[in-house]
Design a protein around this motif. Structure first.
Motif, mmCIF file in Angstrom:
data_model
loop_
_atom_site.group_PDB
_atom_site.id
_atom_site.type_symbol
_atom_site.label_atom_id
_atom_site.label_comp_id
_atom_site.label_asym_id
_atom_site.label_seq_id
_atom_site.Cartn_x
_atom_site.Cartn_y
_atom_site.Cartn_z
ATOM 1 N N LEU A 59 0.824 -1.207 0.000
ATOM 2 C CA LEU A 59 0.000 0.000 0.000
ATOM 3 C C LEU A 59 0.859 1.259 0.000
ATOM 4 N N LYS A 60 1.947 1.237 0.777
ATOM 5 C CA LYS A 60 2.837 2.392 0.804
ATOM 6 C C LYS A 60 3.502 2.588 -0.544
ATOM 7 N N ALA A 61 3.884 1.463 -1.187
ATOM 8 C CA ALA A 61 4.509 1.553 -2.497
ATOM 9 C C ALA A 61 3.547 2.106 -3.539
ATOM 10 N N LEU A 62 2.260 1.751 -3.414
ATOM 11 C CA LEU A 62 1.260 2.209 -4.375
ATOM 12 C C LEU A 62 0.869 3.661 -4.171
ATOM 13 N N PHE A 63 0.699 4.075 -2.892
ATOM 14 C CA PHE A 63 0.132 5.385 -2.612
ATOM 15 C C PHE A 63 1.101 6.359 -1.956
ATOM 16 N N PHE A 213 13.387 -1.648 -24.740
ATOM 17 C CA PHE A 213 14.073 -1.632 -23.448
ATOM 18 C C PHE A 213 13.710 -0.305 -22.791
ATOM 19 N N ARG A 214 13.009 -0.373 -21.670
ATOM 20 C CA ARG A 214 12.464 0.845 -21.086
ATOM 21 C C ARG A 214 12.716 0.920 -19.593
ATOM 22 N N LEU A 215 12.471 2.100 -19.070
ATOM 23 C CA LEU A 215 12.738 2.374 -17.664
ATOM 24 C C LEU A 215 11.469 2.844 -16.974
ATOM 25 N N LEU A 216 11.191 2.271 -15.822
ATOM 26 C CA LEU A 216 10.086 2.708 -14.966
ATOM 27 C C LEU A 216 10.676 3.338 -13.712
ATOM 28 N N ARG A 217 10.309 4.586 -13.427
ATOM 29 C CA ARG A 217 10.739 5.268 -12.218
ATOM 30 C C ARG A 217 9.570 5.335 -11.244
ATOM 31 N N ASP A 218 9.859 5.098 -9.973
ATOM 32 C CA ASP A 218 8.841 5.231 -8.939
ATOM 33 C C ASP A 218 9.552 5.613 -7.642
ATOM 34 N N GLY A 219 9.550 6.901 -7.308
ATOM 35 C CA GLY A 219 10.288 7.372 -6.144
ATOM 36 C C GLY A 219 11.775 7.157 -6.365
ATOM 37 N N ASP A 220 12.440 6.508 -5.406
ATOM 38 C CA ASP A 220 13.866 6.232 -5.561
ATOM 39 C C ASP A 220 14.110 4.874 -6.201
ATOM 40 N N ARG A 221 13.054 4.192 -6.617
ATOM 41 C CA ARG A 221 13.193 2.885 -7.257
ATOM 42 C C ARG A 221 13.294 3.057 -8.770
ATOM 43 N N ARG A 258 18.819 -9.676 -26.920
ATOM 44 C CA ARG A 258 19.652 -8.967 -27.892
ATOM 45 C C ARG A 258 19.740 -7.483 -27.510
ATOM 46 N N PRO A 259 20.550 -7.168 -26.498
ATOM 47 C CA PRO A 259 20.641 -5.757 -26.078
ATOM 48 C C PRO A 259 21.205 -4.849 -27.150
ATOM 49 N N GLU A 260 21.923 -5.423 -28.133
ATOM 50 C CA GLU A 260 22.467 -4.573 -29.199
ATOM 51 C C GLU A 260 21.364 -3.959 -30.051
ATOM 52 N N SER A 261 20.145 -4.509 -29.946
ATOM 53 C CA SER A 261 19.026 -3.970 -30.728
ATOM 54 C C SER A 261 18.385 -2.771 -30.051
ATOM 55 N N TRP A 262 18.757 -2.490 -28.798
ATOM 56 C CA TRP A 262 18.169 -1.366 -28.086
ATOM 57 C C TRP A 262 18.817 -0.070 -28.528
ATOM 58 N N SER A 263 18.026 0.991 -28.503
ATOM 59 C CA SER A 263 18.574 2.303 -28.805
ATOM 60 C C SER A 263 19.451 2.746 -27.654
ATOM 61 N N GLU A 264 20.361 3.664 -27.910
ATOM 62 C CA GLU A 264 21.283 4.131 -26.889
ATOM 63 C C GLU A 264 20.562 4.771 -25.721
ATOM 64 N N SER A 265 19.449 5.474 -26.022
ATOM 65 C CA SER A 265 18.669 6.124 -24.948
ATOM 66 C C SER A 265 17.321 5.439 -24.856
ATOM 67 N N SER A 266 17.066 4.752 -23.767
ATOM 68 C CA SER A 266 15.816 4.033 -23.595
ATOM 69 C C SER A 266 14.682 4.957 -23.207
ATOM 70 N N SER A 267 13.464 4.588 -23.586
ATOM 71 C CA SER A 267 12.298 5.343 -23.162
ATOM 72 C C SER A 267 12.067 5.102 -21.689
ATOM 73 N N ASP A 268 11.384 6.021 -21.044
ATOM 74 C CA ASP A 268 11.114 5.807 -19.610
ATOM 75 C C ASP A 268 9.721 6.279 -19.258
ATOM 76 N N SER A 269 9.236 5.745 -18.133
ATOM 77 C CA SER A 269 7.943 6.118 -17.592
ATOM 78 C C SER A 269 8.115 6.417 -16.121
ATOM 79 N N SER A 270 7.442 7.421 -15.629
ATOM 80 C CA SER A 270 7.514 7.773 -14.220
ATOM 81 C C SER A 270 6.142 7.659 -13.610
ATOM 82 N N ARG A 271 6.132 7.327 -12.297
ATOM 83 C CA ARG A 271 4.862 7.198 -11.593
ATOM 84 C C ARG A 271 4.887 8.096 -10.372
#
Length: 271
Positions: A59-63, A213-221, A258-271
């Motif tokens: 619950l703390k992680a969600l809210f 290959f993407r990044l999810l940000r959530d607080g310090d995680r 196949r990490p070589e197929s990823w772009s140098e800068s990955s997309s990211d999402s924040s919560r």
């Protein structure tokens, strides 16, 4: 006397009111220590305490931390009958369904990010938030049984799984556990540094097969996630994005991606 903390309907278990107060840190120091000692001899109550702590962490992680705001969930203490226990269980189920429904309905699809994280990445992030802080039971099967752990989770997920080594980054395997995924079982492997920092690798079968290959940000995680051969992978940790990305690239390569197929800068999402 410890009899003061027993459920009147059972001579074997600590009563629920005392357990709830223990989890919430509401007992005096002496009583807290006494209950802690009693839990060592009461596996069922210890498991209940672990479940409640996991619920609080989720619950703390969600809210986030609501500070001094009034609680949005009321915990009913000292249920004396089976019907009361069933009501409490039904209440938790209702809360879970309601949270998912409200979150989905309040956010218009047009306003959602084009790179909204898939469900498996969100599950991986929450699983890290719940289990990484756990001291006594961070995993179901420890690293000393690594061969059994790999065999067991491979059987449950229906695919041969290998457990990557992160020794070169200063992380050793703690162990792993079985978790529920979107439509079946999922696996979580946990690693720990000498300083006590932890990383988790989440693995689950998914229907899509893209290589983003993407990044999810959530607080310090931070969670880097990707898909390879209809399996979703997510590496989570509270370390720098640069270091976590380097580890994720190596993990992907070691697991046949196949990490070589990823772009140098990955997309990211924040919560």
């Amino acid at each position: 006397m410890m009899n003061d903390y027993r459920d009147s309907g059972s001579s074997e278990r600590l009563d629920l009111q005392t357990l709830s107060a223990y989890v919430d840190g509401e007992l005096p120091d002496a009583a807290h220590a006494a209950v802690g000692a009693e839990l060592e001899r009461d596996p069922e109550s210890m498991a209940r305490v672990g479940d409640w702590r996991a619920q609080k962490a989720a619950l703390k992680a969600l809210f986030g931390d609501v500070g001094n705001e009034a609680p949005s969930v009321v915990v009913l203490r000292r249920p004396h009958s089976r019907m009361h226990r069933m009501a409490v269980a039904a209440g938790w189920l209702f809360v879970g369904v309601a949270v998912g429904t409200i979150a989905g309905n309040l956010v218009p699809r047009a306003l959602r990010s084009a790179h909204e994280p898939p469900t498996f990445a969100r599950r991986a992030d929450i699983a890290y938030a719940v289990y990484a802080p756990e001291v006594r039971h961070p995993v179901e099967v420890g690293a000393q049984d690594e061969a059994h752990l790999a065999s067991w989770l491979s059987k449950r997920l229906g695919r041969s799984l290998s457990i990557p080594s992160l020794q070169e980054y200063g992380y050793t395997l703690v162990g792993g556990r079985l978790l529920p995924g979107d439509s079946g079982p999922a696996a979580q492997f946990m690693y720990e540094s000498r300083q006590g920092a932890r990383l988790t690798l989440y693995v689950a079968a998914i229907p899509t097969d893209e290589t983003a290959f993407r990044l999810l940000r959530d607080g310090d995680r931070r969670t880097f996630y990707w898909v390879s051969d209809h399996f979703g992978y997510a590496l989570s940790g509270a370390i720098s994005e640069e270091k976590l990305r380097s580890i994720a690239v190596d993990v992907c390569s070691e697991l046949g991606g196949r990490p070589e197929s990823w772009s140098e800068s990955s997309s990211d999402s924040s919560r």
